[in-house]
Design a protein around this motif. Structure first.
Motif, PDB file in Angstrom:
ATOM      1  N   ILE A 167       0.942  -1.229  -0.088  1.00  0.00           N
ATOM      2  CA  ILE A 167      -0.060   0.131  -0.127  1.00  0.00           C
ATOM      3  C   ILE A 167       0.851   1.152  -0.001  1.00  0.00           C
ATOM      4  CG2 ILE A 167      -2.009  -1.283   0.972  1.00  0.00           C
ATOM      5  CD1 ILE A 167      -1.051   0.327   3.797  1.00  0.00           C
ATOM      6  N   GLY A 168       2.221   1.313   0.243  1.00  0.00           N
ATOM      7  CA  GLY A 168       3.049   2.155   0.135  1.00  0.00           C
ATOM      8  C   GLY A 168       4.411   2.121  -0.313  1.00  0.00           C
ATOM      9  N   PHE A 169       4.985   3.149  -0.872  1.00  0.00           N
ATOM     10  CA  PHE A 169       6.205   3.003  -1.568  1.00  0.00           C
ATOM     11  C   PHE A 169       7.170   4.217  -0.722  1.00  0.00           C
ATOM     12  CE2 PHE A 169       9.751   4.321  -4.368  1.00  0.00           C
ATOM     13  CZ  PHE A 169      10.096   3.230  -5.080  1.00  0.00           C
ATOM     14  N   SER A 170       8.492   3.940  -0.276  1.00  0.00           N
ATOM     15  CA  SER A 170       9.129   5.164   0.006  1.00  0.00           C
ATOM     16  C   SER A 170      10.817   4.649  -0.587  1.00  0.00           C
ATOM     17  CB  SER A 170       9.339   4.963   1.530  1.00  0.00           C
ATOM     18  OG  SER A 170       9.974   6.153   1.817  1.00  0.00           O
ATOM     19  N   ALA A 171      11.408   5.696  -1.221  1.00  0.00           N
ATOM     20  CA  ALA A 171      12.620   5.552  -1.643  1.00  0.00           C
ATOM     21  C   ALA A 171      13.611   6.398  -0.847  1.00  0.00           C
ATOM     22  CB  ALA A 171      12.549   5.821  -3.233  1.00  0.00           C
ATOM     23  N   THR A 172      14.926   6.042  -0.830  1.00  0.00           N
ATOM     24  CA  THR A 172      15.980   6.974  -0.025  1.00  0.00           C
ATOM     25  C   THR A 172      17.167   6.994  -1.040  1.00  0.00           C
ATOM     26  OG1 THR A 172      16.808   5.275   1.470  1.00  0.00           O
ATOM     27  CG2 THR A 172      14.965   6.545   2.252  1.00  0.00           C
ATOM     28  N   ILE A 173      17.874   8.293  -0.786  1.00  0.00           N
ATOM     29  CA  ILE A 173      19.164   8.207  -1.501  1.00  0.00           C
ATOM     30  C   ILE A 173      20.072   8.888  -0.730  1.00  0.00           C
ATOM     31  CG2 ILE A 173      18.484  10.541  -2.500  1.00  0.00           C
ATOM     32  CD1 ILE A 173      19.475   9.417  -5.328  1.00  0.00           C
ATOM     33  N   SER A 174      21.374   8.704  -1.008  1.00  0.00           N
ATOM     34  CA  SER A 174      22.434   9.230  -0.066  1.00  0.00           C
ATOM     35  C   SER A 174      22.465  10.631  -0.378  1.00  0.00           C
ATOM     36  CB  SER A 174      24.035   8.663  -0.725  1.00  0.00           C
ATOM     37  OG  SER A 174      24.213   9.081  -1.961  1.00  0.00           O
ATOM     38  N   LEU A 175      22.908  11.545   0.662  1.00  0.00           N
ATOM     39  CA  LEU A 175      23.077  13.054   0.526  1.00  0.00           C
ATOM     40  C   LEU A 175      24.313  13.506   0.873  1.00  0.00           C
ATOM     41  CD1 LEU A 175      21.401  15.787   0.853  1.00  0.00           C
ATOM     42  CD2 LEU A 175      21.220  15.209   3.197  1.00  0.00           C
ATOM     43  N   PRO A 176      24.957  13.782  -0.489  1.00  0.00           N
ATOM     44  CA  PRO A 176      26.392  14.460  -0.458  1.00  0.00           C
ATOM     45  C   PRO A 176      26.424  15.672   0.223  1.00  0.00           C
ATOM     46  CG  PRO A 176      25.626  14.504  -2.298  1.00  0.00           C
ATOM     47  CD  PRO A 176      24.316  14.008  -1.798  1.00  0.00           C
ATOM     48  N   GLY A 177      27.746  16.270   0.638  1.00  0.00           N
ATOM     49  CA  GLY A 177      27.785  17.407   0.844  1.00  0.00           C
ATOM     50  C   GLY A 177      28.083  17.569   2.543  1.00  0.00           C
ATOM     51  N   LYS A 178      28.665  18.724   2.832  1.00  0.00           N
ATOM     52  CA  LYS A 178      29.196  18.780   4.317  1.00  0.00           C
ATOM     53  C   LYS A 178      27.961  19.369   4.819  1.00  0.00           C
ATOM     54  CE  LYS A 178      34.170  19.622   3.407  1.00  0.00           C
ATOM     55  NZ  LYS A 178      35.082  20.349   3.385  1.00  0.00           N
ATOM     56  N   ILE A 179      27.694  18.712   5.775  1.00  0.00           N
ATOM     57  CA  ILE A 179      26.577  19.084   7.084  1.00  0.00           C
ATOM     58  C   ILE A 179      27.261  19.212   8.460  1.00  0.00           C
ATOM     59  CG2 ILE A 179      24.374  18.562   8.111  1.00  0.00           C
ATOM     60  CD1 ILE A 179      23.791  17.202   5.343  1.00  0.00           C
ATOM     61  N   PRO A 180      27.206  20.160   9.041  1.00  0.00           N
ATOM     62  CA  PRO A 180      27.957  19.899  10.284  1.00  0.00           C
ATOM     63  C   PRO A 180      27.300  18.774  11.465  1.00  0.00           C
ATOM     64  CG  PRO A 180      26.868  22.204   9.967  1.00  0.00           C
ATOM     65  CD  PRO A 180      26.542  21.286   8.943  1.00  0.00           C
ATOM     66  N   PRO A 181      28.299  18.280  11.940  1.00  0.00           N
ATOM     67  CA  PRO A 181      27.951  17.128  12.681  1.00  0.00           C
ATOM     68  C   PRO A 181      26.929  17.471  14.127  1.00  0.00           C
ATOM     69  CG  PRO A 181      30.165  17.771  13.453  1.00  0.00           C
ATOM     70  CD  PRO A 181      29.658  18.762  12.210  1.00  0.00           C
ATOM     71  N   LEU A 182      26.343  16.534  14.334  1.00  0.00           N
ATOM     72  CA  LEU A 182      25.419  16.694  15.713  1.00  0.00           C
ATOM     73  C   LEU A 182      26.091  16.849  17.013  1.00  0.00           C
ATOM     74  CD1 LEU A 182      22.071  14.462  14.918  1.00  0.00           C
ATOM     75  CD2 LEU A 182      22.421  16.825  14.915  1.00  0.00           C
ATOM     76  N   TYR A 183      27.353  15.921  16.965  1.00  0.00           N
ATOM     77  CA  TYR A 183      27.947  16.226  18.316  1.00  0.00           C
ATOM     78  C   TYR A 183      29.589  15.933  17.694  1.00  0.00           C
ATOM     79  CZ  TYR A 183      27.136  11.341  17.336  1.00  0.00           C
ATOM     80  OH  TYR A 183      27.114   9.845  16.860  1.00  0.00           O
ATOM     81  N   GLU A 184      30.649  16.085  18.639  1.00  0.00           N
ATOM     82  CA  GLU A 184      31.964  15.897  18.269  1.00  0.00           C
ATOM     83  C   GLU A 184      32.276  14.500  18.011  1.00  0.00           C
ATOM     84  OE1 GLU A 184      36.526  16.633  20.207  1.00  0.00           O
ATOM     85  OE2 GLU A 184      34.357  17.597  21.200  1.00  0.00           O
ATOM     86  N   GLY A 185      32.737  14.096  16.817  1.00  0.00           N
ATOM     87  CA  GLY A 185      33.008  12.687  16.480  1.00  0.00           C
ATOM     88  C   GLY A 185      32.207  12.010  15.770  1.00  0.00           C
ATOM     89  N   ASP A 186      30.983  12.780  15.127  1.00  0.00           N
ATOM     90  CA  ASP A 186      30.005  12.271  14.385  1.00  0.00           C
ATOM     91  C   ASP A 186      30.279  12.467  12.987  1.00  0.00           C
ATOM     92  OD1 ASP A 186      27.594  11.661  13.170  1.00  0.00           O
ATOM     93  OD2 ASP A 186      26.340  13.400  13.898  1.00  0.00           O
ATOM     94  N   ILE A 187      30.611  11.167  12.287  1.00  0.00           N
ATOM     95  CA  ILE A 187      31.353  11.144  11.186  1.00  0.00           C
ATOM     96  C   ILE A 187      30.262  10.483  10.293  1.00  0.00           C
ATOM     97  CG2 ILE A 187      33.538  11.438  11.697  1.00  0.00           C
ATOM     98  CD1 ILE A 187      33.853   8.197  11.218  1.00  0.00           C
ATOM     99  N   ARG A 188      29.006  10.370  10.557  1.00  0.00           N
ATOM    100  CA  ARG A 188      27.967   9.465   9.731  1.00  0.00           C
ATOM    101  C   ARG A 188      27.745  10.068   8.382  1.00  0.00           C
ATOM    102  NH1 ARG A 188      23.341   9.405  13.854  1.00  0.00           N
ATOM    103  NH2 ARG A 188      24.161  11.582  14.317  1.00  0.00           N
ATOM    104  N   LYS A 189      27.348   9.330   7.377  1.00  0.00           N
ATOM    105  CA  LYS A 189      27.138   9.549   6.146  1.00  0.00           C
ATOM    106  C   LYS A 189      25.721   9.809   6.210  1.00  0.00           C
ATOM    107  CE  LYS A 189      30.576   6.962   3.632  1.00  0.00           C
ATOM    108  NZ  LYS A 189      30.756   6.035   2.557  1.00  0.00           N
ATOM    109  N   LYS A 190      25.153  10.634   5.375  1.00  0.00           N
ATOM    110  CA  LYS A 190      23.679  11.160   5.483  1.00  0.00           C
ATOM    111  C   LYS A 190      23.048  10.352   4.290  1.00  0.00           C
ATOM    112  CE  LYS A 190      26.517  14.587   7.291  1.00  0.00           C
ATOM    113  NZ  LYS A 190      27.935  14.177   7.112  1.00  0.00           N
ATOM    114  N   TRP A 191      21.768  10.364   4.460  1.00  0.00           N
ATOM    115  CA  TRP A 191      20.760   9.621   3.528  1.00  0.00           C
ATOM    116  C   TRP A 191      19.478  10.797   3.719  1.00  0.00           C
ATOM    117  CZ3 TRP A 191      20.473   5.493   0.139  1.00  0.00           C
ATOM    118  CH2 TRP A 191      21.554   4.837  -0.028  1.00  0.00           C
ATOM    119  N   ARG A 192      18.594  10.895   2.493  1.00  0.00           N
ATOM    120  CA  ARG A 192      17.538  11.568   2.660  1.00  0.00           C
ATOM    121  C   ARG A 192      16.430  10.916   1.878  1.00  0.00           C
ATOM    122  NH1 ARG A 192      15.753  14.075  -2.062  1.00  0.00           N
ATOM    123  NH2 ARG A 192      17.224  13.852  -3.703  1.00  0.00           N
TER     124      ARG A 192
END
Length: 197
Positions: free
Chosen positions: A63-88
């Motif tokens: 009944i539902g569909f969702s798609a996600t994709i990687s999000l490139p670019g520099k986004i400030p980390p949420l905390y010190e040492g946060d090096i996670r990749k981003k998806w949207r």
């Protein structure tokens, strides 16, 4: 509306309407099924390449569909040492017969939570008013710096092949934080997360 008729007092007594409880399973799936959902998306029938696709399944029916994709670019980390990749989130569609029941927002929340559990940060941008207003009030989403920004006079064009700068609509832009600020917990960071080592 459900009515109950009583002969003794000759009137109808109405009961309150309640939304039915709908349990939905989420499965990872094939992007080919986008063809079924694309005509119901409020903006675009296009689906970028390199997306992860998920389906909402109710009683054996998709009944539902969702798609996600990687999000490139520099986004400030949420905390010190946060090096996670981003998806949207890039597409979320519920078939019309199931719209208006709150499935879309909960489905989107669940997909976001899956990404946090996998050691990523998760973002979403939408001009869909119901989805945007839900996130504005939600404690599990946090507005980004570009939330409700007017970009109509921006001279910038496309930043990446799959991400166009929206100039004609004001968009809601949020990052998924999760229950109890889950995304701030270093245990989900890419340096220590077992799924990413």
């Amino acid at each position: 509306m459900i009515f109950e008729y009583h002969k003794d007092n000759s009137k109808y007594l109405s009961t309150k309407l309640t939304k039915p409880k709908i349990n939905v399973d989420i499965i990872h799936g094939d992007r080919k099924l986008w063809d079924i959902f694309k005509k119901h998306h409020y903006l675009s029938e296009d689906l970028p390449a390199s997306t992860r696709c998920y389906f909402a399944v109710w009683e054996g029916n998709i009944i539902g569909f969702s798609a996600t994709i990687s999000l490139p670019g520099k986004i400030p980390p949420l905390y010190e040492g946060d090096i996670r990749k981003k998806w949207r989130e890039c597409r979320t569609v519920i078939i019309p017969d199931f719209q208006g029941l709150g499935i879309g927002t909960r489905f989107s929340d669940a997909i976001a939570d899956i990404h946090i559990e996998q050691g990523y940060r998760y973002f979403s941008k939408t001009s869909h008013m119901r989805m945007g207003l839900y996130r504005e009030k939600s404690s599990i989403w946090k507005a980004t710096a570009t939330n409700l920004a007017d970009r109509s006079k921006s001279t910038k064009g496309k930043s990446w092949a799959h991400l166009t700068l929206e100039k004609e609509r004001i968009c809601y832009s949020h990052e998924y934080i999760g229950k109890d600020r889950k995304s701030y917990n270093p245990k989900y960071n890419a340096t220590t997360h077992p799924l990413l080592i």
